[in-house]
Structures are given as structure tokens and as C-alpha cells.
Design a protein around this motif. Structure first.
Motif, short mmCIF file in Angstrom:
data_model
loop_
_atom_site.label_atom_id
_atom_site.label_comp_id
_atom_site.label_asym_id
_atom_site.label_seq_id
_atom_site.Cartn_x
_atom_site.Cartn_y
_atom_site.Cartn_z
N THR A 1 0.81 -1.10 0.10
CA THR A 1 0.16 0.06 -0.20
C THR A 1 0.80 1.01 0.05
OG1 THR A 1 -0.12 -0.02 2.51
CG2 THR A 1 -1.95 -1.20 1.09
N GLU A 2 2.23 1.14 0.28
CA GLU A 2 2.99 2.38 0.24
C GLU A 2 4.41 1.72 -0.35
OE1 GLU A 2 3.02 4.15 4.05
OE2 GLU A 2 4.49 2.63 4.66
N PHE A 3 5.35 2.89 -0.81
CA PHE A 3 6.57 2.50 -1.19
C PHE A 3 7.48 3.42 -0.20
CE2 PHE A 3 4.03 1.57 -4.72
CZ PHE A 3 4.59 0.22 -5.16
N VAL A 4 8.69 2.90 -0.10
CA VAL A 4 9.81 3.76 0.60
C VAL A 4 10.74 4.00 -0.57
CG1 VAL A 4 11.84 3.65 2.21
CG2 VAL A 4 9.66 2.59 2.54
N LEU A 5 11.22 5.36 -0.68
CA LEU A 5 12.19 5.77 -1.82
C LEU A 5 13.47 6.03 -1.08
CD1 LEU A 5 9.83 8.63 -3.19
CD2 LEU A 5 10.76 6.69 -4.53
#
Length: 309
Positions: free
Chosen positions: A10-14
Motif C-alpha cells: 500500500t506504500e513504497f519507500v524511496l
């Protein structure tokens, strides 16, 4: 693959430009300056080409839209990147990531074809000056720009939909400073053959078609300049094209470096460096290229400052 085996991300880490903590603040200030110059320069070009009566020509109409595209491209990426330099958790929501990728694709595809349209505009201005206002009439200018935006939006919609139709269910760490295609494909646990094929065909078609337009236009421009008997005429023709030639060389040079390097030499770190250049540095450089070498723009700036005082 059983549907219940994985949890949908549901989310990404850049990761960002660098994952070194000691570089976060120095990089923040470097990219803050770059973004500030980009906003100031491109807003300046947009303002001058909109309000100055002597810049109401097709060439400056296209330059205004190039400035809008450069400003949009940088704004899609820079604010989030700058924010991530200041926080520990560099997360981006799933739909936020999809929106950023879509926005990036809209502006990068639009820039590719706007530069090609500008090359054609210079070709008509130098090779067929008597027909210039007929061939590049206000209606045709508006149609060319509208088609460019419509095509870039359609391309972005198709490509980003293909990428985000994949399942991301292993790692959610994107080794990049924004949501780009290649890093996202490496995270997918689905079959990526179809999206990769669509991305390749789209990128190759856009790059080759626009490059052909640019090269054919400038080939004819060079031939036309060489046929001129007057040295003054040659100098004037060359000065008309010099800024655009410089912008085209920098932009296409960066893209060709990315897409033509051998697969064995490819790395995401190299991709990040090239991405910084064509998404953040080039939008900052273009207003400088088109203003510092352009007497009309410098004169318009002087008139604007004089009228403002």
C-alpha cells in the motif's frame, strides 16, 4: 500464484538520491537551489512570452509551452524529493506513487515532442520564410501543442496503468528518488513481459520519431544556411537556432546515454544520475539557454522591469 500468499503493498519507500544520512541536508540545499532557479526561470519565460507584444510569434509560443512543461516536470518530482531529505521515513502512498509516475510521463513525453515541433518551426522560419505565417499559423500552433499534450496524456495513462496493474508483493523499497518505471518493474512479483514490451515500444517510438523530425529539420536548416551568400544572413540564421540546438543536444544526449548504454553496464545508480539531469537540471538550464543567448528575450526582460518600476 495463490491470491492469499502475498500482502499487496500500500506504500513504497524511496531510497532517494543517496541513502547516506550525512548527505541529506547538503543535498536538500543543492536541490532546493536547483528547484528555485527552475521555478524562477520558467515562470519568467512564461510571463515574458505572455505579456510582451514583441514575443507574440510561433517560436515564443512554443518556448512558453516548453517552459510550462519544464516547470511541470520539475514540480512533479522536486517537492516530494526535498521533503524526503528532511524526514526519516521516506514513504510514498501507492496512489501517490502512481500519480507521480503518470505526471512525470505526461511532461517528459510532451517535452520530447515539443522540442521536435520547435525544430520544425525553425526549419520553416529559415527554409521557407515567405510561407512562415501560413505554415505556422496561430491555429496550427495551437493544434500542434494540443496534440502534443493529448498524446502525452494518453501515453502516460496507458503506461502507468500497465505498471500499476502489476502486483507489488515482495520488497517495497524503490531504489530511486521518484517513482520511475524501471525500479518499479524490479519490485513486481507478476510477469512483467507485457508492461516491459509496451514501455519499450512507447519509448522507442517517441524517441526515434521525435529525433527523426529534429535531425531532418536541422539537416535542411544547415543546407539552407550553407546556400546563403550573405555572411550576415548566415549569422542571423545560426543565432536563431543556436539556443534550441543546445537544448536539444543536452536533452537527447542524456536520453540516448540512458537508452543506448550496454545492458552489462546498466545500474540503477547510473540511471539515478541521468534522471537527476533530465528531470531537474535540464528544466533549470533551459530558461538560461533561451534567455542568455536571445536578444529578444533579454530586451523583453528589460522592458518588463522598466514598466514594473
Amino acid at each position: 500464484m495463490a491470491p492469499g500468499n502475498f500482502t499487496q503493498i500500500t506504500e513504497f519507500v524511496l531510497v532517494g538520491v543517496s541513502d547516506r544520512p550525512d548527505l541529506q541536508m547538503p543535498l536538500f540545499f543543492v536541490f532546493l537551489v536547483i528547484y528555485g532557479l527552475t521555478v524562477a526561470g520558467n515562470l519568467g519565460i512564461i510571463t515574458l512570452t505572455s505579456v510582451d507584444s514583441q514575443l507574440q510569434t510561433p517560436m515564443y509560443f512554443f518556448l512558453r509551452h516548453l517552459a510550462i512543461i519544464n516547470l511541470g516536470d520539475s514540480t512533479v518530482i522536486s517537492p516530494k524529493m526535498l521533503f524526503n531529505f528532511l524526514v526519516k521515513e521516506k514513504t510514498t502512498l501507492y496512489y501517490e506513487c502512481a500519480t507521480q509516475l503518470g505526471g512525470f510521463l505526461v511532461f517528459i513525453v510532451a517535452e520530447v515532442f515539443t522540442l521536435a515541433v520547435m525544430a520544425y518551426d525553425h526549419y520553416v522560419a529559415i527554409c521557407n520564410p515567405l510561407l512562415y505565417m501560413v505554415v505556422v499559423s496561430p491555429q496550427i500552433c495551437l493544434s500542434l501543442v494540443s496534440l502534443t499534450y493529448l498524446y502525452s496524456f494518453s501515453t502516460a495513462l496507458v503506461v502507468s496503468s500497465c505498471i500499476f496493474s502489476l502486483s507489488f508483493c515482495s520488497s517495497n523499497v524503490i531504489n530511486h528518488f521518484f517513482c520511475d518505471i524501471v525500479p518499479l518493474l524490479t519490485l513486481s512479483c507478476s510477469d512483467t513481459y507485457l508492461p516491459e514490451t509496451i514501455v519499450f515500444i512507447s519509448a522507442a517510438t517517441n524517441l526515434v520519431l521525435s529525433l527523426i523530425i529534429v535531425l531532418v529539420s536541422y539537416f535542411n536548416i544547415v543546407l539552407s544556411i550553407l546556400r546563403m551568400h550573405s555572411s550576415e544572413g548566415r549569422k542571423k540564421a545560426f543565432s536563431t537556432c543556436a539556443s534550441h540546438m543546445m537544448a536539444v543536444t543536452v536533452f537527447y544526449g542524456t536520453l540516448l546515454f540512458m537508452y543506448l548504454q550496454p545492458q552489462t553496464n546498466y545500474s540503477l545508480d547510473t540511471d539515478k544520475i541521468a534522471s537527476v539531469f533530465y528531470t531537474l537540471v535540464i528544466p533549470m538550464l533551459n530558461p538560461m539557454i533561451y534567455s542568455l543567448r536571445n536578444k529578444d528575450v533579454k530586451a523583453a526582460l528589460q522592458r518588463f522591469l522598466k514598466n514594473s518600476c
